[in-house]
Design an enzyme around this catalytic site. Structure first.
Site, PDB file in Angstrom:
ATOM      1  N   ARG A 229      22.333  40.744  72.064  1.00 52.92           N
ATOM      2  CA  ARG A 229      21.656  40.514  70.898  1.00 52.92           C
ATOM      3  C   ARG A 229      20.148  39.788  71.285  1.00 52.92           C
ATOM      4  O   ARG A 229      20.615  38.727  72.480  1.00 52.92           O
ATOM      5  CB  ARG A 229      21.925  39.506  70.223  1.00 52.92           C
ATOM      6  CG  ARG A 229      23.230  40.685  68.857  1.00 52.92           C
ATOM      7  CD  ARG A 229      23.261  41.410  68.229  1.00 52.92           C
ATOM      8  NE  ARG A 229      23.038  42.108  67.150  1.00 52.92           N
ATOM      9  CZ  ARG A 229      23.692  43.402  67.676  1.00 52.92           C
ATOM     10  NH1 ARG A 229      23.124  43.854  68.784  1.00 52.92           N
ATOM     11  NH2 ARG A 229      24.772  44.394  66.786  1.00 52.92           N
ATOM     12  N   GLU A 258      13.313  43.036  66.082  1.00 55.67           N
ATOM     13  CA  GLU A 258      12.882  44.505  65.400  1.00 55.67           C
ATOM     14  C   GLU A 258      12.945  45.461  64.932  1.00 55.67           C
ATOM     15  O   GLU A 258      12.927  45.473  63.566  1.00 55.67           O
ATOM     16  CB  GLU A 258      14.901  45.251  66.514  1.00 55.67           C
ATOM     17  CG  GLU A 258      15.025  44.506  67.560  1.00 55.67           C
ATOM     18  CD  GLU A 258      16.532  45.147  67.970  1.00 55.67           C
ATOM     19  OE1 GLU A 258      16.949  45.807  67.243  1.00 55.67           O
ATOM     20  OE2 GLU A 258      16.822  44.395  68.491  1.00 55.67           O
ATOM     21  N   HIS A 276      16.484  49.598  71.508  1.00 52.29           N
ATOM     22  CA  HIS A 276      18.336  49.358  71.361  1.00 52.29           C
ATOM     23  C   HIS A 276      19.026  50.117  70.843  1.00 52.29           C
ATOM     24  O   HIS A 276      19.589  51.116  70.109  1.00 52.29           O
ATOM     25  CB  HIS A 276      18.056  48.717  69.265  1.00 52.29           C
ATOM     26  CG  HIS A 276      19.147  47.788  68.954  1.00 52.29           C
ATOM     27  ND1 HIS A 276      19.440  46.769  68.236  1.00 52.29           N
ATOM     28  CD2 HIS A 276      20.484  47.956  69.606  1.00 52.29           C
ATOM     29  CE1 HIS A 276      21.230  46.528  68.011  1.00 52.29           C
ATOM     30  NE2 HIS A 276      21.965  47.436  69.055  1.00 52.29           N
TER      31      HIS A 276
HETATM   32  N1  LIG Z   1      22.411  47.436  72.640  1.00 54.33           N
HETATM   33  C1  LIG Z   1      23.412  47.292  71.911  1.00 54.33           C
HETATM   34  O1  LIG Z   1      23.377  48.944  71.075  1.00 54.33           O
HETATM   35  C2  LIG Z   1      25.151  47.224  71.822  1.00 54.33           C
HETATM   36  C3  LIG Z   1      26.539  47.899  71.123  1.00 54.33           C
HETATM   37  C4  LIG Z   1      26.933  47.810  71.593  1.00 54.33           C
HETATM   38  C5  LIG Z   1      27.141  46.228  71.829  1.00 54.33           C
HETATM   39  N2  LIG Z   1      26.604  45.014  71.012  1.00 54.33           N
HETATM   40  C6  LIG Z   1      26.509  43.623  71.447  1.00 54.33           C
HETATM   41  O2  LIG Z   1      27.372  43.363  72.645  1.00 54.33           O
HETATM   42  C7  LIG Z   1      27.688  42.406  72.670  1.00 54.33           C
HETATM   43  C8  LIG Z   1      28.945  42.273  73.535  1.00 54.33           C
HETATM   44  O3  LIG Z   1      29.804  43.525  72.158  1.00 54.33           O
HETATM   45  P1  LIG Z   1      31.364  43.667  72.971  1.00 54.33           P
HETATM   46  O4  LIG Z   1      31.615  44.445  72.196  1.00 54.33           O
HETATM   47  O5  LIG Z   1      31.544  43.545  74.702  1.00 54.33           O
HETATM   48  O6  LIG Z   1      31.932  42.053  72.560  1.00 54.33           O
HETATM   49  P2  LIG Z   1      32.816  41.497  72.686  1.00 54.33           P
HETATM   50  O7  LIG Z   1      33.783  40.477  71.176  1.00 54.33           O
HETATM   51  O8  LIG Z   1      33.993  41.934  73.595  1.00 54.33           O
HETATM   52  O9  LIG Z   1      33.028  40.292  74.217  1.00 54.33           O
HETATM   53  C9  LIG Z   1      31.709  38.645  74.091  1.00 54.33           C
HETATM   54  C10 LIG Z   1      32.117  38.343  75.479  1.00 54.33           C
HETATM   55  O10 LIG Z   1      31.456  37.209  75.124  1.00 54.33           O
HETATM   56  C11 LIG Z   1      32.324  36.105  75.138  1.00 54.33           C
HETATM   57  N3  LIG Z   1      31.726  34.500  74.353  1.00 54.33           N
HETATM   58  C12 LIG Z   1      31.309  34.043  73.137  1.00 54.33           C
HETATM   59  N4  LIG Z   1      30.794  33.349  72.533  1.00 54.33           N
HETATM   60  C13 LIG Z   1      30.178  32.612  74.146  1.00 54.33           C
HETATM   61  C14 LIG Z   1      29.773  31.678  74.838  1.00 54.33           C
HETATM   62  N5  LIG Z   1      29.336  30.943  74.298  1.00 54.33           N
HETATM   63  N6  LIG Z   1      29.311  31.669  76.035  1.00 54.33           N
HETATM   64  C15 LIG Z   1      29.577  32.823  77.059  1.00 54.33           C
HETATM   65  N7  LIG Z   1      30.639  33.850  76.620  1.00 54.33           N
HETATM   66  C16 LIG Z   1      30.615  33.638  74.832  1.00 54.33           C
HETATM   67  C17 LIG Z   1      33.512  36.079  73.747  1.00 54.33           C
HETATM   68  O11 LIG Z   1      34.645  35.096  74.951  1.00 54.33           O
HETATM   69  C18 LIG Z   1      33.531  37.584  74.249  1.00 54.33           C
HETATM   70  O12 LIG Z   1      34.378  37.840  75.451  1.00 54.33           O
HETATM   71  C19 LIG Z   1      27.716  42.184  71.498  1.00 54.33           C
HETATM   72  O13 LIG Z   1      26.387  41.261  70.769  1.00 54.33           O
HETATM   73  C20 LIG Z   1      27.540  43.274  71.023  1.00 54.33           C
HETATM   74  O14 LIG Z   1      26.565  43.631  69.277  1.00 54.33           O
HETATM   75  C21 LIG Z   1      25.064  45.822  71.261  1.00 54.33           C
HETATM   76  O1  LIG Z   2      24.166  50.899  65.311  1.00 50.08           O
HETATM   77  C1  LIG Z   2      23.708  50.790  66.502  1.00 50.08           C
HETATM   78  O2  LIG Z   2      22.759  51.652  67.311  1.00 50.08           O
HETATM   79  C2  LIG Z   2      23.317  49.519  67.258  1.00 50.08           C
HETATM   80  C3  LIG Z   2      24.975  48.897  67.622  1.00 50.08           C
HETATM   81  C4  LIG Z   2      25.091  47.999  68.437  1.00 50.08           C
HETATM   82  O3  LIG Z   2      23.850  46.850  67.919  1.00 50.08           O
HETATM   83  C5  LIG Z   2      26.472  46.988  67.779  1.00 50.08           C
HETATM   84  O4  LIG Z   2      26.768  46.094  67.506  1.00 50.08           O
HETATM   85  O5  LIG Z   2      27.521  48.049  68.019  1.00 50.08           O
END
Ligand SMILES: NC(=O)c1ccc[n+]([C@@H]2O[C@H](COP(=O)([O-])OP(=O)(O)OC[C@H]3O[C@@H](n4cnc5c(N)ncnc54)[C@H](O)[C@@H]3O)[C@@H](O)[C@H]2O)c1
Ligand SMILES: O=C(O)CC[C@@H](O)C(=O)O
Length: 524
Positions: A229, A258, A276
């Site tokens: 994020r 964004e 993204h």
């Molecule tokens: N770029 C994209 O398109 C995309 C796609 C999917 C997810 N994401 C993002 O990726 C990130 C991770 O997703 P996920 O499914 O692995 O989530 P998740 O909830 O499985 O994992 C998040 C991890 O962060 C840890 N965490 C929370 N606070 C913390 C802190 N202060 N310091 C260190 N670690 C901490 C938690 O313990 C957990 O293990 C999210 O922000 C999600 O929105 C982005």
């Molecule tokens: O919708 C998307 O493509 C972004 C999704 C991603 O940021 C998520 O948090 O799952």
């Protein structure tokens, strides 16, 4: 017929279960273009583009569920959804692999200058010295946040011969050992990692986690990645460290705003970026859309969903076990609320017997929702009950104790008001149903349903007869009648049920009978 608004673009194949459902009409257009009909939708499906604000939710009074086809719910005002009693679900793992693979692609691209070399070759250059890269093998990768995506990245990194260091305050030693990663403090990770990638949600704690304070602790020549994020890595703080060469390169899939417009970071050759795209694969989009489509259908069908982010998450099996008790508890809360017409400060609930072994937090919320329903104008349910109670200064607690009730299961709710305390006991008897078996230490036994009146009186001959005669004179048929007393001539109660509700004039006439202390109508 349920109306569903799909406000962001989503995989048509994934949405198929919704499109094919008989009792559902799906409208695919932006919320901003559906102003006239917002009040008609029961479900809202979004990705990250639609900002689901308090204002938008307030314009959707029929809304029951918001589904985020993805992981991050930072585009949804969760408190507002909870306040309005709207369940929010997400698709937590449908895009994990795609995002982990994208992060890995960004990492290799960054270390081998692939995007820059590609542009160069397409400009008819053949510059092999300008793009000398760095091997991943033997390097130390620092992963901040070892959740779903972080874990998949760790596995891939290990296959590349990379040492993995993890900072995640919620990571247990056992889990770290299972994935063969080394648990580190944030400072250790900053000092030792050659490459740092962040995979946490954006929260108060993670905003700017990699920023002006932490960057000086990193190795000279460090590579940074943010595919989680925008804001977890403070974008502005990177600039001086890129200018002085401390940072070797940055890969960003996400931005604080964004899309980024004229962003100063994009002027650096060693900053690479994608719009993204982490979850943008056919597979991930199919997975997340199919998951939310299925969950929304289940939810609208009255079934429990396990991906709620503002309700206790229950499996179907657990939900089936607690169902009789949460229905009973809701009625108990509702009965007390109608019997006790005074401000309330505290609600406590005690579980005894087999019910005490179950997931009781949901049952407690259900009881509070039942209690608040006659008292508040807004829609109260298990989602927002706790929050509304707190807003009104009502504290609540639950206790699971050994069974001293004499019933196989027993729920006791005690409510402390400004002037009085009211207690009610209920039990659920399999194949027979829910029963209220005690009110304020009176033993009683009635089915909490329909039109009831609760009478407190003095135990004297003739009171019951006079109640019966007045009701008969008004052609009101008593369906059931339960009486209870503590000792002869003392306090006593009656609980009567009817086929229809009694009007106020008749209740007043009954209340004028000598020896009747109070009378309350209860509608369930
Ligand atoms: N770029 C994209 O398109 C995309 C796609 C999917 C997810 N994401 C993002 O990726 C990130 C991770 O997703 P996920 O499914 O692995 O989530 P998740 O909830 O499985 O994992 C998040 C991890 O962060 C840890 N965490 C929370 N606070 C913390 C802190 N202060 N310091 C260190 N670690 C901490 C938690 O313990 C957990 O293990 C999210 O922000 C999600 O929105 C982005
Ligand atoms: O919708 C998307 O493509 C972004 C999704 C991603 O940021 C998520 O948090 O799952």
């Amino acid at each position: 017929m349920y109306r569903i608004l799909v406000s962001d673009s989503m995989s048509a194949d994934g949405l198929q279960p919704l499109l094919a459902a008989e009792n559902v009409e799906v409208v695919q257009k932006k919320a901003s273009e559906a102003a006239e009909e917002l009040h008609t939708f029961h479900a809202l499906l979004v990705r990250s583009a639609t900002k689901v604000t308090d204002e938008l939710i307030a314009k959707m009074p029929s809304l029951k569920i918001i589904a985020r086809a993805g992981v991050g719910i930072d585009n949804i005002d969760l408190d507002a959804a909870t306040k309005h009693g709207v369940v929010v679900i997400n698709a937590p793992d449908g895009n994990t692999i795609s995002t982990a693979e994208h992060t890995f692609a960004m990492m290799t691209s960054l270390l081998r200058h692939i995007p820059q070399a590609n542009v160069s070759v397409k400009s008819n250059e053949w510059n092999r010295t300008a793009f000398v890269g760095t091997e991943l093998y033997g390097k130390t990768l620092g992963i901040v946040g070892l959740g779903r995506i972080g874990t998949e990245i760790a596995k891939r990194a290990q296959a590349f011969g990379v040492n993995v260091l993890v900072f995640d305050p919620f990571l247990t030693r056992d889990r770290a050992a299972k994935i063969s990663v080394k648990n580190a403090s944030l400072d250790e990770l900053l000092e030792q990692a050659d490459i740092i990638t962040v995979h946490t949600p954006l929260t108060k704690e993670t905003k700017g986690l990699i920023g002006a304070k932490s960057l000086p602790k990193t190795k000279k020549g460090v590579y940074l990645l943010n595919c989680a994020r925008g804001g977890i890595i403070d974008e502005e703080a990177l600039i001086p460290f890129l200018e002085n060469g401390h940072i070797a390169g940055v890969a960003l899939d996400v931005f604080e705003t964004e899309p980024p417009v004229d962003h100063p970071l994009l002027a650096f050759d060693n900053v690479i970026a994608t719009p993204h795209l982490g979850a943008s694969t056919k597979e991930a989009q199919l997975n997340v859309a199919a998951q939310v489509a299925q969950d929304v259908l289940h939810f609208l069908d009255g079934k429990m969903v396990t991906t709620s982010v503002n309700l206790p998450t229950l499996t179907k099996e657990v939900f089936e076990k607690i169902q009789p008790f949460y229905k009973l508890a809701k009625k108990m809360g509702n009965v007390i609320s109608q019997c006790m017409k005074e401000p309330v400060n505290d609600i406590s609930i005690k579980y005894e017997g087999s019910v005490a072994e179950l997931e009781t937090s949901f049952i407690t919320k259900s009881m509070i929702a039942g209690f608040l329903t006659p008292r508040v104008a807004s829609n109260v349910n298990e989602v927002n009950a706790g929050m509304i109670a707190k807003e009104r200064g009502i504290s609540f607690s639950e206790k699971n104790t050994s069974n001293q009730s004499g019933y196989e299961n027993c729920i006791t709710v005690t409510i402390h008001g400004d002037q009085t305390t009211f207690e009610i006991k209920g039990t659920h008897i399999p194949h027979y149903g829910e029963r209220i078996v005690g009110i304020n230490s009176f033993n009683i036994d009635f089915y909490p349903s329909g039109h009831l009146i609760y009478i407190q009186h003095t135990d004297k001959p003739g009171v019951i007869g006079r109640v019966g005669r007045i009701l008969g004179d008004h052609e009101v048929n008593i369906a059931t009648m339960q009486v209870g007393r503590k000792n002869a001539g003392g306090e006593a109660i009656m609980m009567l049920s009817f086929d229809r509700s009694l009007d106020d004039a008749l209740l007043t006439t009954l209340s004028e009978i000598d020896d009747i202390v109070s009378i309350r109508a209860i509608e369930l």
